[in-house]
Enzyme design. Structure first.
Site, PDB file in Angstrom:
ATOM      1  CB  SER A  60      -0.979  -0.143   1.128  1.00 37.04           C
ATOM      2  OG  SER A  60      -1.881   1.015   1.274  1.00 37.04           O
TER       3      SER A  60
ATOM      4  CG  ASP B 192      -6.679  -2.178  -4.048  1.00 33.41           C
ATOM      5  OD1 ASP B 192      -7.094  -1.339  -3.569  1.00 33.41           O
ATOM      6  OD2 ASP B 192      -5.310  -2.426  -3.962  1.00 33.41           O
TER       7      ASP B 192
ATOM      8  CG  HIS C 149      -5.947  -1.787  -0.369  1.00 39.32           C
ATOM      9  ND1 HIS C 149      -5.012  -1.649  -1.165  1.00 39.32           N
ATOM     10  CD2 HIS C 149      -5.292  -0.916   0.706  1.00 39.32           C
ATOM     11  CE1 HIS C 149      -3.953  -0.871  -0.995  1.00 39.32           C
ATOM     12  NE2 HIS C 149      -4.159  -0.453   0.585  1.00 39.32           N
TER      13      HIS C 149
END
Length: 316
Positions: A159, A258, A288
């Site tokens: 991320s 995501d 995610h």
């Protein structure tokens, strides 16, 4: 990090009139002296309150075999989390055992108290720390001097940590890292954005992990004051053309569930246009940060990372 109701950590961030924030409670995990993976904390920069958490599998590999080294950067939108965040600690511990590898999870200053590029500066400092360990085996940490194979060194992030790992790889182009051999960058669901919405962003208003309002707020809190989401820290498409040319090979991982999926595909295409060797692993479904909460997804990630690190996909 859960749903668009009050269980979503990003939506629990409270902003105050003076620009400060109150962060939600997130469980922490202490380093462990017990098998199957040993872990310990080391200070990186006391002035910045940054640190490193090292993970060493205790199960012996083949005789005299040293382990690849992975410098890992956690996620949290540049605003939340640390290496001691329980779900990141558990994930790094599991990855160190699964690969196997010696994993170094680096903390960095968080926004908005320290906006970008502070996190990039801390990441570069962590990279230089690893180099110093490789340069001075007699005075380095004993786990590294005994078990680390510095000829197989990788950057990795998930991320926002994937964004940080990418920018660290950019910095590494102009650095003499001898005797470190930077072999690649592993970018798991890297966090990028832009002013113009992509389709997966437009459809993410009710995403339970990264709802659109949280996505926008995280960039507003982390980018330099006065910048929009087309700043180069956020949108690589708006950075200097050819900026990625010459960086190490990259493993870019994403999934269609995501909200960042379109950005991740655009990013992989940008790398390819710049002549970077790219291994893309784009899966259907998912969400995610799924590897942190679904053990089977974690194992799938570790399999892809293992193959990249040990040379079974993408070459060497």
């Amino acid at each position: 990090m859960g749903s668009t109701d009050n269980s979503n950590l990003f939506l629990q961030i409270v902003e105050h009139l003076d620009g400060s924030i109150t962060r939600p409670f997130i469980p922490l995990a202490a380093p462990s002296p017990d098998p199957p993976v040993l872990s310990k904390d080391l200070v990186l920069n006391s002035d910045h309150n940054t640190s490193l958490r090292l993970y060493l599998p205790s199960k012996p590999t083949s005789q005299n075999q040293k382990l690849p080294v992975i410098l890992f950067f956690h996620g949290g939108g540049f605003v939340l989390c640390s290496p001691s965040t329980a779900f990141y600690h558990d994930s790094c511990q599991a990855m160190a055992e699964s690969l196997p590898a010696l994993v170094i999870s680096a903390s960095y200053r968080l926004a908005p108290e320290a906006r970008l590029p502070a996190a990039y500066e801390d990441a570069e400092e962590a990279l230089k720390w690893v180099q110093t360990q490789a340069q001075n085996p007699l005075s380095s940490d004993n786990w590294l001097s005994t078990h680390a194979d510095f000829s197989k060194f990788f950057l990795m992030g998930s991320s926002s940590g994937g964004n940080i790992a990418y920018h660290t790889a950019l910095s590494a182009k102009s650095m003499d890292l001898t005797p470190l051999n930077l072999c690649g960058a592993i970018l798991n669901q890297p966090y990028f954005g832009g002013v113009e919405r992509t389709k997966t962003e437009e459809n993410s208003q009710d995403d339970f992990m990264v709802p659109l309002i949280a996505n926008d707020n995280l960039w507003r809190l982390s980018l330099p004051v006065g910048s929009d989401r087309d700043h180069g820290f956020c949108n690589p498409e708006k950075a200097v053309p050819g900026k990625a040319r010459g960086i190490v090979r990259c493993l870019v991982l994403g999934c269609s569930g995501d909200p960042l999926f379109d950005r991740q595909n655009l990013f992989a295409e940008l790398l390819e246009r710049d002549g970077v060797e790219v291994v893309k692993k784009m899966d259907e479904g998912g969400f995610h940060a799924m590897e942190l909460f679904v053990p089977e997804k974690g194992e799938c990630l570790f399999k892809d990372v293992r193959e990249f690190v040990y040379g079974k996909i993408g070459g060497n």
